[in-house]
Design an enzyme around this catalytic site. Structure first.
Site, mmCIF file in Angstrom:
data_model
loop_
_atom_site.group_PDB
_atom_site.id
_atom_site.type_symbol
_atom_site.label_atom_id
_atom_site.label_comp_id
_atom_site.label_asym_id
_atom_site.label_seq_id
_atom_site.Cartn_x
_atom_site.Cartn_y
_atom_site.Cartn_z
ATOM 1 C CB THR A 199 4.331 13.464 19.152
ATOM 2 O OG1 THR A 199 2.931 13.743 19.089
ATOM 3 C CG2 THR A 199 4.678 12.364 18.163
ATOM 4 C CB SER A 227 1.233 19.351 20.380
ATOM 5 O OG SER A 227 0.329 18.284 20.493
ATOM 6 C CG ASP A 249 0.475 9.216 28.698
ATOM 7 O OD1 ASP A 249 0.595 10.212 27.972
ATOM 8 O OD2 ASP A 249 0.684 8.048 28.293
ATOM 9 C CB THR A 291 -5.052 4.058 19.993
ATOM 10 O OG1 THR A 291 -5.314 2.672 19.750
ATOM 11 C CG2 THR A 291 -3.565 4.272 20.229
#
Length: 224
Positions: free
Chosen positions: A15, A17, A73, A204
């Site tokens: 997502t 923010s 990422d 995670t």
């Protein structure tokens, strides 16, 4: 939806923010961004925060052409999306090397760019704060990270110590005479501060994030 003050999905279980949360976290970083600073944006997603950090670095006194922002990422399509987004905003950020985008596991930090004056983590640490975040934080640097439902800042004050590396529990267990949480780490001392309750998707691995099973960690307390 472009004007809604709420988190929005950007694909792959990630997502972006809510705008107010970006503003809060960027404000917490502002005092540490100076000419020549290195900034690490963990879970860089759409690239929005990465680009804003680059603009902040440019605006720092003597900052033009100095310092670097690294966005990392583990979802390759998101990194490509962020590259396209930043290129659309200002291609010179990438062409000049002011911004570098990496596909990788941000829980390991990014050693080639260390040490960092700012490490920003855009996902919730639900258990143990990854050790590389502390190891790669420059003396005087600040780690901004959601931990177990709370938005935390962890500052490296560069005070010498011979105490062993901390666990997450130890990180919040010690307080100094002023009531400020402190923790010792091999050669430096870290000061922590809680700011507010927050909800983020968990920090995670790639398989868990893209499984569709991740949900925002619950809000424990809302301070705004």
């Amino acid at each position: 939806m472009a004007y809604a003050d709420m988190p929005l999905p950007i694909g792959a279980g990630a997502t972006i923010s809510a705008p107010h949360m970006h503003a809060i976290m960027l404000d917490l970083a502002a005092s540490r961004i100076q000419s020549g600073s290195h900034v690490l944006d963990v879970g860089s997603g759409s690239g929005y925060c990465t680009a804003v950090f680059a603009e902040m670095l440019r605006a720092a006194p003597g900052g033009a052409g100095r310092g670097k922002v690294y966005g990392i990422d583990h979802v390759a399509p998101l990194v490509e999306q962020s590259r396209a987004n930043i290129r659309g905003h200002d291609p010179t950020m990438l062409e000049s090397g002011l911004v570098e985008l990496i596909v990788g596991d941000g829980r390991r930090g990014y050693h080639p760019g260390a040490p960092y004056q700012v490490i920003h983590v855009g996902a919730m640490v639900e258990d143990i704060i990854p050790q590389p975040f502390l190891e790669q934080l420059a003396p005087g640097g600040r780690l901004i990270v959601p931990v177990q439902g709370m938005l935390m800042t962890i500052d490296n004050t560069a005070e010498p110590t011979n105490e062993p590396a901390p666990s997450t529990e130890q990180l919040f267990a010690h307080t100094n005479a002023l009531g400020v949480p402190t923790v010792a780490f091999p050669t430096h001392r870290f000061y922590t501060e809680s700011h507010m309750g927050v909800a983020f998707v968990p920090l995670t691995d790639l398989a868990e994030q893209t499984s569709g099973r991740t949900r925002p960690t619950r809000i424990l307390w809302m301070g705004f």
